[in-house]
Each structure stands twice: as structure tokens, then as C-alpha cells.
Design a protein around this motif. Sequence first.
Motif, PDB file in Angstrom:
ATOM      1  N   ASP A 136      28.069  44.533  65.694  1.00  0.00           N
ATOM      2  CA  ASP A 136      28.543  43.485  64.787  1.00  0.00           C
ATOM      3  C   ASP A 136      27.481  43.024  63.794  1.00  0.00           C
ATOM      4  OD1 ASP A 136      30.975  43.590  66.014  1.00  0.00           O
ATOM      5  OD2 ASP A 136      30.715  41.768  67.207  1.00  0.00           O
ATOM      6  N   THR A 137      26.218  43.182  64.147  1.00  0.00           N
ATOM      7  CA  THR A 137      25.142  42.700  63.272  1.00  0.00           C
ATOM      8  C   THR A 137      24.451  43.822  62.503  1.00  0.00           C
ATOM      9  OG1 THR A 137      23.541  42.820  65.104  1.00  0.00           O
ATOM     10  CG2 THR A 137      24.655  40.694  64.726  1.00  0.00           C
ATOM     11  N   GLY A 138      24.705  45.070  62.889  1.00  0.00           N
ATOM     12  CA  GLY A 138      24.070  46.193  62.213  1.00  0.00           C
ATOM     13  C   GLY A 138      22.605  46.380  62.566  1.00  0.00           C
ATOM     14  N   VAL A 139      22.199  45.871  63.728  1.00  0.00           N
ATOM     15  CA  VAL A 139      20.807  45.991  64.176  1.00  0.00           C
ATOM     16  C   VAL A 139      20.725  47.004  65.304  1.00  0.00           C
ATOM     17  CG1 VAL A 139      18.839  44.762  65.190  1.00  0.00           C
ATOM     18  CG2 VAL A 139      20.304  43.611  63.517  1.00  0.00           C
ATOM     19  N   ARG A 140      19.731  47.872  65.248  1.00  0.00           N
ATOM     20  CA  ARG A 140      19.552  48.863  66.302  1.00  0.00           C
ATOM     21  C   ARG A 140      18.984  48.209  67.558  1.00  0.00           C
ATOM     22  NH1 ARG A 140      16.618  53.869  63.068  1.00  0.00           N
ATOM     23  NH2 ARG A 140      18.364  54.352  61.648  1.00  0.00           N
ATOM     24  N   PRO A 141      19.347  48.706  68.748  1.00  0.00           N
ATOM     25  CA  PRO A 141      18.788  48.146  69.988  1.00  0.00           C
ATOM     26  C   PRO A 141      17.258  48.134  70.016  1.00  0.00           C
ATOM     27  CG  PRO A 141      20.632  49.583  70.489  1.00  0.00           C
ATOM     28  CD  PRO A 141      20.372  49.732  69.011  1.00  0.00           C
ATOM     29  N   SER A 142      16.626  49.123  69.403  1.00  0.00           N
ATOM     30  CA  SER A 142      15.162  49.180  69.395  1.00  0.00           C
ATOM     31  C   SER A 142      14.541  48.040  68.603  1.00  0.00           C
ATOM     32  CB  SER A 142      14.688  50.515  68.827  1.00  0.00           C
ATOM     33  OG  SER A 142      15.169  50.698  67.507  1.00  0.00           O
ATOM     34  N   ASN A 143      15.357  47.361  67.762  1.00  0.00           N
ATOM     35  CA  ASN A 143      14.876  46.226  66.976  1.00  0.00           C
ATOM     36  C   ASN A 143      15.344  44.895  67.549  1.00  0.00           C
ATOM     37  OD1 ASN A 143      15.472  48.402  64.318  1.00  0.00           O
ATOM     38  ND2 ASN A 143      13.436  47.630  64.776  1.00  0.00           N
ATOM     39  N   VAL A 144      15.740  44.918  68.822  1.00  0.00           N
ATOM     40  CA  VAL A 144      16.256  43.726  69.493  1.00  0.00           C
ATOM     41  C   VAL A 144      15.269  43.268  70.564  1.00  0.00           C
ATOM     42  CG1 VAL A 144      18.092  42.818  70.993  1.00  0.00           C
ATOM     43  CG2 VAL A 144      18.668  44.344  69.075  1.00  0.00           C
ATOM     44  N   VAL A 145      15.095  41.960  70.676  1.00  0.00           N
ATOM     45  CA  VAL A 145      14.349  41.375  71.786  1.00  0.00           C
ATOM     46  C   VAL A 145      15.314  40.502  72.584  1.00  0.00           C
ATOM     47  CG1 VAL A 145      13.534  39.524  70.257  1.00  0.00           C
ATOM     48  CG2 VAL A 145      12.438  39.872  72.471  1.00  0.00           C
ATOM     49  N   VAL A 146      15.353  40.714  73.893  1.00  0.00           N
ATOM     50  CA  VAL A 146      16.190  39.903  74.783  1.00  0.00           C
ATOM     51  C   VAL A 146      15.300  38.874  75.477  1.00  0.00           C
ATOM     52  CG1 VAL A 146      17.540  39.899  76.920  1.00  0.00           C
ATOM     53  CG2 VAL A 146      17.981  41.626  75.168  1.00  0.00           C
ATOM     54  N   VAL A 147      15.679  37.611  75.371  1.00  0.00           N
ATOM     55  CA  VAL A 147      14.939  36.513  75.992  1.00  0.00           C
ATOM     56  C   VAL A 147      15.812  35.905  77.081  1.00  0.00           C
ATOM     57  CG1 VAL A 147      13.732  34.333  75.598  1.00  0.00           C
ATOM     58  CG2 VAL A 147      13.833  36.052  73.773  1.00  0.00           C
ATOM     59  N   GLY A 148      15.264  35.744  78.274  1.00  0.00           N
ATOM     60  CA  GLY A 148      16.057  35.184  79.368  1.00  0.00           C
ATOM     61  C   GLY A 148      15.196  34.621  80.475  1.00  0.00           C
ATOM     62  N   ASN A 149      15.858  33.996  81.440  1.00  0.00           N
ATOM     63  CA  ASN A 149      15.123  33.397  82.559  1.00  0.00           C
ATOM     64  C   ASN A 149      15.604  33.910  83.916  1.00  0.00           C
ATOM     65  OD1 ASN A 149      17.596  32.128  82.590  1.00  0.00           O
ATOM     66  ND2 ASN A 149      16.792  30.038  82.695  1.00  0.00           N
ATOM     67  N   THR A 150      16.296  35.055  83.920  1.00  0.00           N
ATOM     68  CA  THR A 150      16.749  35.657  85.176  1.00  0.00           C
ATOM     69  C   THR A 150      16.508  37.167  85.149  1.00  0.00           C
ATOM     70  OG1 THR A 150      19.003  36.180  84.446  1.00  0.00           O
ATOM     71  CG2 THR A 150      18.608  33.931  85.276  1.00  0.00           C
ATOM     72  N   PRO A 151      16.415  37.783  86.335  1.00  0.00           N
ATOM     73  CA  PRO A 151      16.299  39.244  86.382  1.00  0.00           C
ATOM     74  C   PRO A 151      17.483  39.953  85.735  1.00  0.00           C
ATOM     75  CG  PRO A 151      15.656  38.294  88.496  1.00  0.00           C
ATOM     76  CD  PRO A 151      16.248  37.176  87.677  1.00  0.00           C
ATOM     77  N   GLY A 177      10.893  40.894  86.011  1.00  0.00           N
ATOM     78  CA  GLY A 177      10.997  42.274  85.555  1.00  0.00           C
ATOM     79  C   GLY A 177      10.972  42.392  84.049  1.00  0.00           C
ATOM     80  N   ALA A 178      10.337  41.417  83.377  1.00  0.00           N
ATOM     81  CA  ALA A 178      10.275  41.398  81.914  1.00  0.00           C
ATOM     82  C   ALA A 178       9.072  42.184  81.414  1.00  0.00           C
ATOM     83  CB  ALA A 178      10.193  39.958  81.419  1.00  0.00           C
ATOM     84  N   ASP A 179       9.163  42.634  80.157  1.00  0.00           N
ATOM     85  CA  ASP A 179       8.007  43.263  79.520  1.00  0.00           C
ATOM     86  C   ASP A 179       6.888  42.250  79.331  1.00  0.00           C
ATOM     87  OD1 ASP A 179       9.308  45.768  79.220  1.00  0.00           O
ATOM     88  OD2 ASP A 179      10.316  45.047  77.425  1.00  0.00           O
TER      89      ASP A 179
END
Length: 203
Positions: A136-151, A177-179
Motif C-alpha cells: 500500500d505504501t510502495g516501500v520495499r521490506p528492506s527499507n522498513v524498520v519494525v519497532v516493538g516491545n514483544t518477541p 530477539g531484536a537487531d
Amino acid sequence: MGPSKMISGSFSKFLGKPKTLIIRFSERYVTKSIQQTSASYKLAVFDTAELLPHESLIDEQNKRSSATIGDVIGTFKDLKNLGIKIAICSSSTRDDTKRTISYLGIEEMIDITKCAKDPSLLPKPHASNVDSICADTGVRPSNVVVVGNTPIDMKLGRNSKVGLTIGICPGGDCDLGADKTVDSITEVVPLLRRLGQVIEEKY
């Protein structure tokens, strides 16, 4: 003859190795170098859980506890100024998610929202969640950062093959298990700056 073949040829004579093996090594090395230096994050994915605890029970107690999460509005403004889109990928219902977003006053900064019971999506950490956001946004997964507080959030990032996962871990005494891990959401943009993955600020 291109530069890579000339270099490969000279190494081949020096090492006495078959030329084709040296050329393959050179191509792999160049490709890896380009990937390491050209990555730039264009989309950040958050769950509402790390923005405000227990979003289904927004009250004065949660208003006080939300201060420990960090500066959500300031972080989102910084991301937008850097040209980074913001997505919400929530495990909560759409009603609860909308209520949390409204409570925090971040509606206008969010580019896209996906929720647990949206059609065609499977529960997190299935990759369909990030795949849908990327489509929907036209962004590749390699250009995505996921931020979270759970495994689960970090596994979502790995399943989707995103460029980076950042775990929010106050005190640093949890293994998500985050980078990379940070104490609060406020540290997300400074971390991206240190990693050299944000290029130029918009004014």
C-alpha cells in the motif's frame, strides 16, 4: 574489458586460480558492499502496545504510565521530518486502535493502519501484515524498520525480511530477539542516526 574483469584477471594470474572463481567472488563482494552502504529506511512500523500500555483501558492511570514509554509525538515528528512514513500494525481491534491513536493525538502523522481483524491479514507475526503495508505504501521490506516491545513484533520483522528490528526494552534486561534494543521510543531516531540510515532532514 570492465574494471572488475581487469582486477579479477590480475588476481587470477597472481594467485594461479581459475579466472571464473575470482570473478564470482568479486561480484558477491561488490553486491554486498552496495547493500550495506545504500540502505535507507523509508517506513517505520509500530504496534499501539508500545505507544500506550493497555490501550483498551485509557484512563488517568494509563496517562501517567504512558510517560515511561517516551516521547511518542516528538519521535513521530522526527520520523516525518526525515521523510520516513509511519505505519501502525496493531494486534488490537480497529476501534481500540483508533481510540489509542486519537488519545495520543498522532492521527495526522500516521500514513497507514492495519489491525488484527482486517480482511486478508493473518495474525501477527505472519508476514502478510508487513507485506500489505509495503504494497500500500510502495516501500520495499528492506527499507522498513519494525519497532516493538514483544518477541512477536520482532518475529514479524524477521518473517517479513525487513531491514531492521528495534526492540523497546526499558532497562535493557529483556531478550526480544531484536537487531537493536532501546530503552524507550524516544531513542529510535537517535539510533537510526547512529547507524547512518537516515540521510537528510527536511525543513
